[in-house]
Design a protein around this motif. Structure first.
Motif: not given
Ligand SMILES: Cc1cc2nc3c(=O)[nH]c(=O)nc-3n(C[C@H](O)[C@H](O)[C@H](O)COP(=O)(O)OP(=O)(O)OC[C@H]3O[C@@H](n4cnc5c(N)ncnc54)[C@H](O)[C@@H]3O)c2cc1C
Ligand SMILES: Cc1cc2nc3c(=O)[nH]c(=O)nc-3n(C[C@H](O)[C@H](O)[C@H](O)COP(=O)(O)OP(=O)(O)OC[C@H]3O[C@@H](n4cnc5c(N)ncnc54)[C@H](O)[C@@H]3O)c2cc1C
Lengths: 320, 261
Positions: A39-63
């Motif tokens: 929850l909160g604004l972040t970069s695309e890289q940060a979201l991609e990194q979550l995938g590298e650590f095993g997240a299959q889905l990110v619920h992302y509120a870009a606000d």
């Protein structure tokens, strides 16, 4: 019954996922399908990194609103997400913000929560089992009853973060934040000098206590730590005495560390100190008192004066 | 300004913690329990605010009858009166149940400010204040290093991992304080004497209108299944430095054996 959905409350610190959140993807993957909540604004890289650590889905509120107001917007959004998505388990790291959100969620949802867990599993009947410390010498196995999702906060270093190299899908969360939940406003954020030891990441920690006698003697520990490529830590007694700043403190109310080697110099080994360093692989203790409790967890205990032993040791290692 | 401070009666943290392996609860021998040292900061903050702005400090605790001791101590520091939430049915409460019981006691007081410590010394979940804030529908300002009230606005320096944030909300609000708010005062002899006569009311669940199934073991959602001792005494090597530097050779040999040098 499908695969369990395990959500990790993911905090972003200076545009990268917080290391304590990354640790939680390890148990999340082991227990089911790992998903992140950001929850909160972040970069695309940060979201991609979550995938590298095993997240299959990110619920992302870009606000940006989540950075402008504390706790209540987060709890409101999380409550709606829980209602619509029905996850089985929510994992929270031991960060101040995660604790605030979890605590309010407990009151808001009327759900129990487990704090300070060091391990997590399900038994064969599908009952959640969490291990939590209970006093100095005991571990309790606890469970939660009542409706899903179960809420658990984990201690730092309970699990090691593992990059498993995956990709994540991003699901944009577009829930309006009600004005009524915008009550605690952030006026200003001040970063203070981050200089000082990075205790969480050090493989060697040389820690000092009241037995060192004076603040100046910490220099001896710095020198030993430097020769071993390590960092300096401290007991609360010397932090309270003002010899070193708080960020050096190891223990229940300080850092939790898990170095390969922990050298305790002039530290008695009070339970609150041990709570933060029990996970060290090897422990060397130097103390003048042969009955000091720290010796109970030492692989090598030296009964002697740290002020003479430490500098000589540094000298010998340097001479090699 | 009316301030309610939540205080907990906890086993003296300087004594070893004991767990009853049969009941799976912490042993709380009342003779060895004290006002949680962390909560003294909440009491101190409240006293300073009331000294500056006028008003009343009410200390509130949930616990067995012996918890009166913690409340008397807080009144000896200067709090005006106390509420003890005590009921057999509350034994074994988890965070949610404790928060429900405290909320029921605090709600009728309609305080401007509720103060808690960041975490208790014995169980240290740190979850109680936030749960309480939700039940009382108050904004929560946490990890306060400083607390200032001006008009109906409370401003807090909230400690973060890398510095602090200045955060603000309108009263009424709940604030959790850290040890940075300032040294708690030591009760004076006069204070200790006065505390004996200050009003303390004990409230059971019936009076508070809390239903049994919401609190105590019956309301707890967190359940302890088993407690096991893990006292690990590493049978490590102990050497005594005899003045010849022999222990240094021992340390070097050990460092070599674990490939540190
Ligand atoms: C709620 C709570 C939370 C706490 N949290 C923490 C925490 O996070 N971290 C923490 O560390 N503590 C914490 N404490 C404090 C803890 O209980 C101890 O008081 C503290 O750890 C003691 O620090 P110490 O070992 O440096 O000092 P001491 O206990 O005074 O020990 C000093 C030791 O040095 C030895 N010594 C003296 N001279 C020499 C010499 N020349 N060479 C070698 N050895 C010598 C002595 O034999 C002694 O064993 C907490 C306490 C409470 C109540
Ligand atoms: C080792 C251990 C682990 C536990 N783990 C859990 C767990 O994971 N989940 C769970 O639901 N319960 C747990 N409990 C039960 C928990 O102790 C009680 O619910 C307790 O009443 C509130 O939790 P706390 O002390 O952790 O409060 P914290 O949230 O750490 O306390 C913060 C502040 O809230 C106020 N406060 C807390 N308790 C009271 C009180 N009784 N009266 C007045 N003010 C109070 C004080 O200002 C205190 O400083 C645990 C108990 C033990 C002994």
């Amino acid at each position: 019954m499908g695969e369990r959905r395990v959500w990790v409350w993911t905090e972003i610190a200076s545009d990268a996922p917080h290391r304590l959140s990354l640790e939680l993807f390890t148990p999340a993957r082991a227990l089911g399908r790992a998903e992140a909540v950001v929850l909160g604004l972040t970069s695309e890289q940060a979201l991609e990194q979550l995938g590298e650590f095993g997240a299959q889905l990110v619920h992302y509120a870009a606000d940006p609103i989540y950075a402008q107001f504390l706790v209540e917007p987060h709890v409101a959004t999380l409550t709606s997400l829980i209602e619509s998505e029905r996850p089985d388990l929510l994992l929270f790291p031991s960060t101040p913000t995660a604790r605030d959100v979890l605590a309010r969620l407990v009151g808001q949802l009327g759900r129990g929560a487990i704090a300070n867990a060091v391990a997590l599993d399900y038994d064969t009947s599908g009952r959640l089992l969490a291990t939590v410390p209970c006093g100095a010498d005991a571990l309790a196995t606890v469970t939660l009853e009542g409706p899903l999702p179960h809420l658990v906060q984990l201690r730092p270093k309970a699990y090691a973060a593992e990059a498993v190299g995956g990709q994540t899908e991003v699901c944009l969360v577009d829930l309006p934040v009600a004005e009524t939940s915008c009550r605690v406003r952030v006026i200003e954020t001040v970063e203070q000098s981050a200089a000082g030891p990075n205790l969480e990441e050090a493989t060697v920690i040389v820690a000092g206590g009241r037995g060192l006698g004076r603040a100046e003697n910490f220099r001896l520990l710095e020198e030993l730590a430097n020769t071993l490529g390590g960092a300096v830590g401290a007991s609360r007694a010397v932090v309270d005495a003002g010899w070193v700043p708080y960020r050096y403190q190891v223990g229940q109310t300080g850092r939790t560390v898990k170095p390969t080697l922990y050298i305790a110099c002039g530290i008695s080994g009070a339970i609150q100190h041990v709570a933060g360093m029990r996970g060290s692989r090897y422990v060397i203790a130097i103390n003048t008192d042969p009955d000091a409790p720290i010796f109970e967890l030492a692989d090598l205990g030296v009964v002697g004066d740290a002020l003479t032993i430490v500098p000589k040791l540094t000298e010998r290692i340097r001479a090699r | 300004m009316k301030i309610c401070v939540c205080v907990k009666h906890v086993p003296d943290p300087n004594l070893p913690v004991q767990v009853d392996l049969d009941t799976r609860r912490l042993v709380r021998d009342p003779a060895h329990c004290i006002l949680d040292p962390g909560d003294e900061y909440g009491v101190e903050t409240a006293l300073r605010l009331v000294e500056a702005h006028g008003g009343e400090v009410v200390v509130v605790s949930m616990g067995p009858p012996a918890a009166e001791d913690a409340l008397r101590r807080a009144m000896a520091m200067g709090a005006d009166r106390a509420i003890l939430v005590s009921d057999e049915a509350l034994a074994g409460s988890d965070v949610l149940a404790t928060a429900r019981a405290l909320a029921a006691a605090i709600r009728p007081e309609q305080p401007d400010l509720v103060l808690c410590a960041t975490e208790s010394t014995d169980a240290y979940t740190g979850l109680l204040p936030g749960a309480l804030a939700a039940l009382l529908d108050l904004p929560q300002l946490t990890f306060a290093r400083t607390v200032a009230v001006e008009g109906n606005i409370v401003t807090v320096q909230r400690a973060t991992e890398t510095g602090y944030q200045l955060v603000q909300a309108a009263l009424p609000a709940l604030v959790t304080v850290t040890a940075s708010v300032g040294e708690p005062r030591y009760p004076s002899f006069k204070g200790l004497m006065a505390a004996k006569r200050k009003p303390l009311i004990t409230r059971g669940l019936a009076v508070l209108g809390v239903e049994l199934r919401e609190v105590g073991e019956r309301g707890a959602r967190e359940r302890v299944l088993e407690v096991r001792e893990v006292r690990q005494v590493k049978q490590g090597r102990i050497v005594v430095e005899d003045g010849t530097g022999s222990s240094i050779e021992e340390i070097l040999a050990f460092l070599r054996s674990i490939q540190m040098v």
